[in-house]
Every structure is written in C-alpha cells, then in structure tokens.
Write an enzyme that holds these catalytic residues in place. Sequence first.
Site, PDB file in Angstrom:
ATOM      1  N   ASP A   1       0.792  -1.230   0.000  1.00 53.56           N
ATOM      2  CA  ASP A   1       0.000   0.000   0.000  1.00 53.56           C
ATOM      3  C   ASP A   1       0.824   1.279   0.000  1.00 53.56           C
ATOM      4  O   ASP A   1       0.360   2.326   0.448  1.00 53.56           O
ATOM      5  CB  ASP A   1      -0.914  -0.010   1.235  1.00 53.56           C
TER       6      ASP A   1
ATOM      7  N   GLU B   1      -0.025  -9.091  -1.065  1.00 57.42           N
ATOM      8  CA  GLU B   1      -0.649  -8.515   0.139  1.00 57.42           C
ATOM      9  C   GLU B   1      -1.883  -7.695  -0.253  1.00 57.42           C
ATOM     10  O   GLU B   1      -2.059  -6.532   0.130  1.00 57.42           O
ATOM     11  CB  GLU B   1       0.330  -7.670   0.956  1.00 57.42           C
TER      12      GLU B   1
ATOM     13  N   HIS C   1      12.622   5.717  13.027  1.00 61.94           N
ATOM     14  CA  HIS C   1      12.431   5.811  11.568  1.00 61.94           C
ATOM     15  C   HIS C   1      13.110   7.079  11.050  1.00 61.94           C
ATOM     16  O   HIS C   1      13.145   8.097  11.742  1.00 61.94           O
ATOM     17  CB  HIS C   1      10.919   5.852  11.298  1.00 61.94           C
TER      18      HIS C   1
ATOM     19  N   ARG D   1       1.946   8.668   9.072  1.00 60.41           N
ATOM     20  CA  ARG D   1       1.702  10.091   8.814  1.00 60.41           C
ATOM     21  C   ARG D   1       0.538  10.634   9.634  1.00 60.41           C
ATOM     22  O   ARG D   1       0.571  11.779  10.088  1.00 60.41           O
ATOM     23  CB  ARG D   1       1.369  10.308   7.330  1.00 60.41           C
TER      24      ARG D   1
ATOM     25  N   GLU E   1      -2.186   5.203   2.805  1.00 59.47           N
ATOM     26  CA  GLU E   1      -2.079   3.790   2.395  1.00 59.47           C
ATOM     27  C   GLU E   1      -3.421   3.151   2.040  1.00 59.47           C
ATOM     28  O   GLU E   1      -3.483   2.298   1.154  1.00 59.47           O
ATOM     29  CB  GLU E   1      -1.380   2.972   3.488  1.00 59.47           C
TER      30      GLU E   1
ATOM     31  N   HIS F   1       5.847   5.386  12.644  1.00 61.92           N
ATOM     32  CA  HIS F   1       6.125   6.199  11.458  1.00 61.92           C
ATOM     33  C   HIS F   1       4.897   6.721  10.734  1.00 61.92           C
ATOM     34  O   HIS F   1       5.025   7.412   9.724  1.00 61.92           O
ATOM     35  CB  HIS F   1       6.970   5.387  10.473  1.00 61.92           C
TER      36      HIS F   1
END
Length: 383
Positions: free
Chosen positions: A108, A130, A257, A227, A144, A225
Amino acid sequence: MSLKFHLIINKTLKLKILICFGTRPEAIKMAPICLALKKENIPFKLCVTAQHREMLDQVLSFFDLVPDYDLNVMQPNQSLNMLSSRILSEMDKIFEKESFNIVLVHGDTTTSALVALSAFHRNCKVAHVEAGLRTYNKLSPFPEELNRQLTGRIADIHFSPTKKAAQNLLNENVEESRVFVTGNTVIDALFITLNRIDNGYTNNAIDHLKTTIDFSKKIVLVTGHRRESFGVGFENLCDSILELSKKEAIEIVYPVHLNPNVQDIVYNRLSVVKNIYLIAPLDYPSFVWLMSRANVIISDSGGIQEEAPSLNVPVLVTRETTERDEGIKAKCSFLVGTNSKKIVKKAYEILDNNTSVKLKNPYGDGKASKKIVKFLNDLKNSI
Ligand code: UD1
Ligand code: UDP
C-alpha cells in the site's frame, strides 16, 4: 491455482516478470519471492524505486538482492505528489526500454500504487501481493488505504494474505478466479532470517545491542512512522514512553524511523533518559533478533503486527484503526491508539503478567512465496 488468468496474457509473448518495490517493508516482503524465483530458475527483473534509500539498502544487502533498475527517487522529507510524479515518469522509461507482461507490486505504499498505475498505462498486467487489506477509512492509514484500494482496482491478480483480505476483494466484486489466499510473505522472510540466526548469523549491530542493553530487565521495543500520527499522536507516544521509563526495571529500545517528522520529535523529547535507547533503524536480522527478546512491542507498523505472533511477543498497536484485525481477534495485538494513558496501562498489564502470545500466527505459515512462485511458474508454462 486456477490458470484462467493466462488467457488474458498476450500469447505471442514469453512471460516477462518485473518485480518492483521501494520501501523497507516491501523489500522484506518481496525478498522471499525473489529468492524463490531464483531457486526455481524463473527469470525476472528487479526494479527498486528507492522511495526509501538507507532502509531499503539494508534489506537488499541482507537478502543479497541486486536490482536491475534503481530509480533512486528518494528526496529528504519528500511530498507525496512529488514522489508520485518521479515514480511515474521514471517507470515510464523502464517500460519504454523493456517490455514486461506482468509486474508484481506489494501492499500500500506510494510505490505500489504508482508502479501499478504506470504498468496499467503501458498495458502490462499487475499482480498485487498482500492484496485486500482494508480499513475503508481513507484517512487511516493515510495515504495507504487509498493506495491499496487503487492498486486493487488496477490489479489483474491478487495474492491475499488471509481469507478475510480475500473476502474484502470478493465483496468489491473482484472475480474469484483472480484471488489467491497465500499467507503473508513476511512470515517467509521472518523464518528465513530466524533460520540464518539459528545457524550462527550475527553482525555488529547485534553485538552492540548485546553490550549496551541490559537484557535481564523487561524489554519494551518501540517503532512508529504513520503520517496520521505526526504531531499530537507522536507527542502522546513520547509521553507514554517517558512514563514507562520511570520504572528502572524496564529498558526501552526505540529504532527511530528516518522520516524527519519522526526524528525531530522523538529525539527532542526522549534523548536524555538513561533507560531509553534511541537508535538508528536496525537492519532486518538485528531487528528480528531484538523483537525475539522483547517483552512487549509498541508500534504502528503493519509488518511488526504480522511478525510478532511468531515470536510470541504481544504488540500494542498505536493506531485508531487496523486492517490487521486477525491479530486483534486472536489477542496477539491490542489496538491502543495514541492515547498515552491507554498505552501505559496496557503495557504495564502485559509486563506485570508476563503475557506472551502462544497461538498459531494468523498471518501466514512461511509458505506464501512458494505458492506465488508456483502460480508464476504454471503461468509461464501455460503460454
Ligand atoms: C513509507 C510508506 C508507508 C510505509 C513506510 C514504511 C508511503 C506514502 N508511505 O512511509 O506506507 O509503512 O514507508 O517505513 O508510501 N527517509 C530517509 N531514508 C530512508 C527512508 C526514509 O531519509 O531510507 C526519510 C526521507 O526524508 C523521506 C522520508 O523519510 O523523504 C519519508 O519517506 P516516505 O517513503 O515518503 O514515507 P515513510 O514515512 O517512510
Ligand atoms: N524493521 C526493521 N528494522 C527496524 C524496524 C523495523 O527491519 O528498525 C522491519 C520489521 O521487522 C518489519 C518491517 O521493518 O518487517 C516494518 O517496516 P515499517 O514498520 O517501516 O513499515 P510497515 O510494515 O508499517 O509498512
């Protein structure tokens, strides 16, 4: 596996496979497929967008993968639009140079969605590894959820990690003959890595961890990590880590990260506490080694939610929603959001009760890449 799909491949061509990924988790999850293709002598080309650089290179190096094409698109603090446009224009050059009839993308990320789109524009079939994970909330995870829905709309073949993910696709009217439940290839990557560690693999990072962390204490492993958690979410996460660090019997290890939106806040808030170890992102085998020694993991990571049950370690998922609710249902992982009180309460509960996970991993059995490669082999032999 059904081979109905071969009917839609142009029969005048030989099967020419392109594997394409760009970030650390995609690389980890696609590596077992690359290794299995090599083992079966099935030719393919590997293209990395390098949406990630250092974190991608760590994985390529461990799995001994050398890309045929490296688009090197990463820029510091990249915007999604600029990243997308670079991927689209660089991919076009690849399709101009070489004709592929199937490209495998993963998951994604911006790489997955934009590579799938670029392939579609060039009349190349797309297989999505996936496939079918959904929250149906396009802001969580952002971006995503939309990336995987877009990739799912474009894809001709869908390799779903679980029955639930496959069912999501069927509910969206994807033809059943194009959907295959394979398990998640991350479990294949994990088993390959554990096997190498069991057979004596070690490295400087593992040696360094052994000498700096007090493993006689309870180990809390942290990553983050997403957003949608930048700002308040990460402030709250830092509050919870500071609270947990007040107990001296706990060591907190946090590989941070490389996204500057994460680095800035985490290093500002957590740098000077003696039982909080802020370290650079670990190479995959070192991270697996560390996970296997953790008592609890606090993370918003998709891959870690999938891997941890195989290592018997519970995960507190610092997100409001998860597309991986198989683990939540099986009580391998616990959705705590970014509310610091909730994180601390659940972490103490797990540490005080020595809770560990003892269930069959709902995400896979380590055989996903074999199934995917068998499909590709059958496809190759059928045209
Ligand atoms: C990306 C994916 C996310 C995935 C995550 C895994 C998108 C939109 N996001 O998020 O789905 O879960 O990777 O980690 O596709 N950086 C470096 N070196 C690296 C990697 C990143 O310096 O090796 C820094 C750069 O400043 C870069 C920034 O991190 O611009 C953000 O990278 P990006 O790939 O856009 O987003 P991630 O947050 O890593
Ligand atoms: N990982 C790693 N080093 C680290 C942190 C994580 O190798 O320092 C691995 C982890 O085992 C998992 C993957 O990276 O396989 C998860 O990546 P990330 O959390 O960045 O992305 P997501 O899975 O959320 O997309």
